[in-house]
Design an enzyme around this catalytic site. Structure first.
Site, short mmCIF file in Angstrom:
data_model
loop_
_atom_site.label_atom_id
_atom_site.label_comp_id
_atom_site.label_asym_id
_atom_site.label_seq_id
_atom_site.Cartn_x
_atom_site.Cartn_y
_atom_site.Cartn_z
N CYS A 56 0.39 -1.09 -0.54
CA CYS A 56 0.08 0.62 -0.13
C CYS A 56 0.23 0.93 -0.15
O CYS A 56 1.30 1.62 -1.05
CB CYS A 56 -0.99 -0.14 1.43
SG CYS A 56 -2.66 1.56 1.25
N HIS A 109 -3.99 -5.84 1.08
CA HIS A 109 -2.77 -5.87 2.66
C HIS A 109 -2.79 -6.91 2.53
O HIS A 109 -3.48 -8.19 4.00
CB HIS A 109 -3.65 -5.02 4.12
CG HIS A 109 -3.06 -3.43 4.01
ND1 HIS A 109 -2.18 -2.97 3.96
CD2 HIS A 109 -4.00 -2.59 3.00
CE1 HIS A 109 -1.96 -2.17 4.03
NE2 HIS A 109 -3.14 -1.40 3.45
N GLU A 114 -0.73 -8.70 5.20
CA GLU A 114 -0.47 -8.73 6.39
C GLU A 114 -1.67 -8.61 6.84
O GLU A 114 -1.82 -9.22 8.71
CB GLU A 114 0.65 -7.51 7.24
CG GLU A 114 0.01 -6.50 7.17
CD GLU A 114 -0.74 -6.10 5.76
OE1 GLU A 114 -0.81 -4.76 5.76
OE2 GLU A 114 -0.29 -6.24 4.97
#
Length: 254
Positions: free
Chosen positions: A101, A210, A212
């Site tokens: 991002c 994302h 994560e």
């Protein structure tokens, strides 16, 4: 069903891999990225943007957020941080670098990746679980995926529209450097549905969604590209972090 990559077994070789997580003023997802590395079996090392010392890490993640409040352009100020000079040099030497991002935006501003990120074509902030397709599984960050595999990870951005001139886009396509592509509706108007790209050497990867946030059962998306999994149990993003750990171990890191 949680999947094979939901929990990494204890492994001394993996634990010896040090993955640096950079924090800038305005970074939001550094702790999430560090946790993802830890769940995958590696060792996360915090790196402060103002210190020109990579602390002997084996790979670097530039996480999401709003570095310096996204003043001027997203990532435009962060690229001049003292630590980024070291990252640029390390990337040129082959170190795996991942930008997520805002990290992707910083990588384009630092000219580690071509193109640029501009505001979403609908001019609104986007936040939703997003289906991606893995277009290249030969990078340091995607080798744990099957080519063409899907992955469901959260997408949250305002400046998420990837743009580049036609020549650059053709080069990315022709050289196999489009790493991720949006499946279904294009959420931000990115050219050719591109969600992530790599450099020519395949060690530097940037992506807008994302991974994560899709690594831990109970705290991820409600669905998975590998089948419905139930409330919060999607962990498709964990293979990003497993990929780099395993590739570094296979390359002789111990």
């Amino acid at each position: 069903m949680i999947g094979d990559f939901s929990v990494a077994p204890e492994n001394d070789a993996l634990r010896a891999v040090r993955v640096g997580i950079i924090t800038f003023p305005g970074t939001l997802d550094d702790r999430d990225a560090a946790r993802a590395v830890t769940i995958a079996g590696g060792t996360a090392v915090g790196l402060w943007h103002a210190e020109a010392n990579l602390q002997s890490v084996d790979a670097v993640i530039i996480p999401g957020g709003f570095s310096y409040g996204d003043y001027l352009r997203a990532g435009a100020i962060a690229r001049f941080a003292p630590l980024m000079e070291k990252v640029v040099d390390a990337a040129a030497g082959g170190m795996p670098v991942l930008g997520i991002c805002n990290g992707f935006q910083i990588l384009t501003e630092a000219h580690l990746l071509p193109g640029s990120m501009i505001k979403n074509n609908h001019l609104k902030f986007s936040c939703a679980d997003q289906l991606l397709r893995v277009e290249n599984n030969s990078t340091a960050w995607t080798n744990a995926y099957e080519l063409g595999a899907g992955m469901v990870v959260p997408l949250k951005n305002q400046d998420g529209q990837y743009v580049a001139d036609e020549k650059t886009l053709d080069e990315l396509e022709g050289e196999g450097r489009v790493v991720f592509r949006y499946e279904g509706e294009n959420p931000n108007g990115s050219r050719r549905g591109i969600a992530g790209i790599s450099n020519a050497a395949r060690n530097v990867v940037g992506l807008m969604p994302h991974p994560e946030h899709a690594v831990e059962p109970g705290f991820g998306p409600d669905s998975s590209a590998y089948g419905e999994v139930g409330l919060g149990y999607g962990t498709d993003g964990l293979r990003i972090f497993s990929s780099v750990l395993n590739s570094l171990v296979a390359g002789g890191k111990s």
